[in-house]
Design an enzyme around this catalytic site. Structure first.
Site, PDB file in Angstrom:
ATOM      1  N   ARG A  15      -8.466  10.328  -7.650  1.00 33.98           N
ATOM      2  CA  ARG A  15      -9.444   9.516  -6.908  1.00 33.98           C
ATOM      3  C   ARG A  15     -10.840  10.101  -7.000  1.00 33.98           C
ATOM      4  O   ARG A  15     -11.833   9.376  -7.031  1.00 33.98           O
ATOM      5  CB  ARG A  15      -8.995   9.429  -5.449  1.00 33.98           C
TER       6      ARG A  15
ATOM      7  N   LYS B 222       0.864  -1.179   0.000  1.00 41.37           N
ATOM      8  CA  LYS B 222       0.000   0.000   0.000  1.00 41.37           C
ATOM      9  C   LYS B 222       0.900   1.227   0.000  1.00 41.37           C
ATOM     10  O   LYS B 222       1.541   1.538   0.996  1.00 41.37           O
ATOM     11  CB  LYS B 222      -0.929   0.022   1.217  1.00 41.37           C
TER      12      LYS B 222
END
EC number: 6.5.1.1
Length: 507
Positions: free
Chosen positions: A231, A211
């Site tokens: 995003r 991540k």
């Protein structure tokens, strides 16, 4: 529709924990909207107006606030038009013109409407209308299957336009919405777990991937044309020429990729998150070079992959972009998953994401097929002030101003406290009642929205890290801060220091 009706609905939604009650209230609001207001209202409800961020900070917002209007008169269309003017106003004299637009807007707003507008412009709106809840409300208002609405919103990347289509269009038009290369889709989201092995118990065999502490990107290529989205589906292609170059070099004609981009240091380690994000805040290219890393592929050369299992999508990704795939391993072994997690942390990354190898790409959903695992840091900080809440927290002191000890006076008075952030997250109803009573006993001054207190109360705060920030005098801000508990066993002199928090910044 009057803005007052929207504000009343958001208050009602925020004041209940019942998902059914939230959906009912939102669906009732949507049914009463004129078609021209639907997209704007949906954006406001999920705290993402259709114009995006319009460049108003808290200083500008505070300066514009005057006496509120006595009676509601503003409409949703008035607010939407004002946001449009703020977005497009630029060039010589634009500062004064933007300030005038904002003053006229707030002068026409009631006190509750002013608070709502401030929340919209500052990105701090807390309506309780999560996107998933609002999607259900759209389906109910339109009398359409929720799965059809959800998929259309996923593939169009725009819940506002989907709501308009669902409510005013036909079922066939809604079902006809498909994946289009060049049009961003909502990103798939991850749930959380305490450890990689715990996540693996839920997913079964999984791809355990690093991540990264970067910026999520979705990249679309049609021939030689490349478009890059954030995003939140804002286009940033012109700011990331190095990513465009990488994607143009892949052996494909058409493709949609999901991934992250981040800055690396000379040793290949991740640079601070703020350095990556600085590239998204200006039109001109910066000296910082961003590297793309991809973890999914949704379409390739005429073939949609959304409904293919992750194992298949990974195979395609390894074939077309082997040098730009996020590190990870496919395993069903908990020991292997934990080792990958340790390796990711040792390399300076946030943790891992554990992804079920048989899962489809469920855009916009936070389910159990993707589970993120990252360590939680906790620090003891001092409450400096507290803001009055809204919605179901109206009448309670809610949002905490947090300070770290500055023993040497590096950023102020020796032994004083340096503000490092705010949070209202993690506060239970019991704590809410307690702190409302306690902080008024400790009050030293107040404004209409905030009570400043004696700096004597220690609270344990969990954070994901810190980032550089010019907003606070210590030069840092907390990331994803939430309350763990109050520390009655500690004095303010025992709080963690600003130097301790600043040490979390990567050199």
């Amino acid at each position: 529709m009057l803005l007052d009706e929207l504000v009343k609905t958001t208050d009602a939604v925020a004041s209940t924990r019942s998902r059914l009650a939230k959906v009912d209230a939102l669906a009732d609001l949507l049914r009463r909207l004129e078609p021209a207001d639907i997209a704007a209202v949906v954006g406001l409800l999920i705290a993402r107006p259709r114009q995006g961020r319009v460049g108003i900070g808290w200083r500008g917002m505070t300066a514009a606030m005057g006496e509120p209007a006595a009676e509601p008169s503003l409409t949703v269309a008035d607010l939407d038009a004002a946001l449009e003017r703020l977005l497009v106003t630029a060039g010589a004299g634009s500062t004064a013109e933007r300030a005038a637009t904002l003053r006229l807007l707030t002068a026409a707003a009631t006190e509750r409407e002013q608070a709502f507008i401030a929340g919209v412009l500052l990105g701090e709106l807390r309506t309780g209308a999560l996107e998933d809840v609002l999607t259900d409300a759209v389906a109910r208002a339109a009398d359409r299957p929720v799965d059809a609405v959800r998929r259309a919103a996923m593939l169009s990347g725009d819940l506002g336009r989907t709501a308009l289509l669902a409510i005013t269009g036909t079922a066939a038009e809604l079902d006809a919405v498909g994946l289009v290369v060049g049009r961003p889709v909502q990103p798939m989201l991850a749930a959380t777990a305490a450890s990689a092995s715990a996540a693996l118990e839920v997913t079964g065999e999984a791809s355990v991937e690093y991540k990264l502490d970067g910026a999520r990107i979705q990249v679309h290529r049609v021939g030689d044309e490349v478009r890059i989205y954030t995003r939140t589906l804002a286009e940033v292609t012109h700011r990331l020429p190095e990513v465009v170059e990488v994607v143009r070099g892949l052996p494909v004609r058409d493709v949609i990729l999901d991934g992250e981009t981040l800055a690396l240091d000379e040793d290949g380690g991740p640079r601070p998150f703020q350095e990556t994000m600085s590239r998204f805040g200006a039109d001109a290219a910066r000296a910082t070079v961003l590297h793309p890393w991809f973890f999914d592929v949704l379409h390739i050369d005429g073939r949609d992959l959304l409904d293919e299992p992750l194992a298949t999508r990974i195979g395609v990704l390894e074939r077309i972009a082997p040098g730009h795939r996020i590190p990870g391993e496919i395993t069903a072994d908990a020991a292997v998953a934990e080792r990958v997690s340790r390796d990711a942390l040792a390399a300076g990354h946030e943790g891992v994401v554990v992804k079920a190898v048989g899962s489809a790409y469920a855009a916009g959903r936070r389910g159990s097929n993707w589970i993120k695992v990252k360590p939680v840091l906790t620090y003891d900080l001092v409450v400096l002030a507290c803001e009055w809440g809204s919605g179901r927290r109206t009448g309670f002191l809610s949002n905490l101003h947090l300070g770290a000890l500055d023993p040497a006076g590096e950023f102020g008075e020796p032994g004083g406290y340096v503000m490092v952030g705010k949070t209202f997250k993690g506060i239970t109803d019991v704590l809410l009642r307690w702190q409302t009573e306690r902080f008024q006993e400790l009050e030293v001054r107040r404004t209409a929205g905030t009570v400043w207190v004696e700096p004597v109360t220690v609270v344990e705060i969990a954070i994901d890290g810190v980032q550089q920030s010019s907003r606070y005098p210590g030069g840092i801000a907390l990331r994803f801060a939430r309350v763990k508990r109050y520390r009655d066993d500690k004095t303010a002199a025992e709080a963690d220091t600003i130097q301790t928090l600043r040490a979390l910044l990567r050199p």
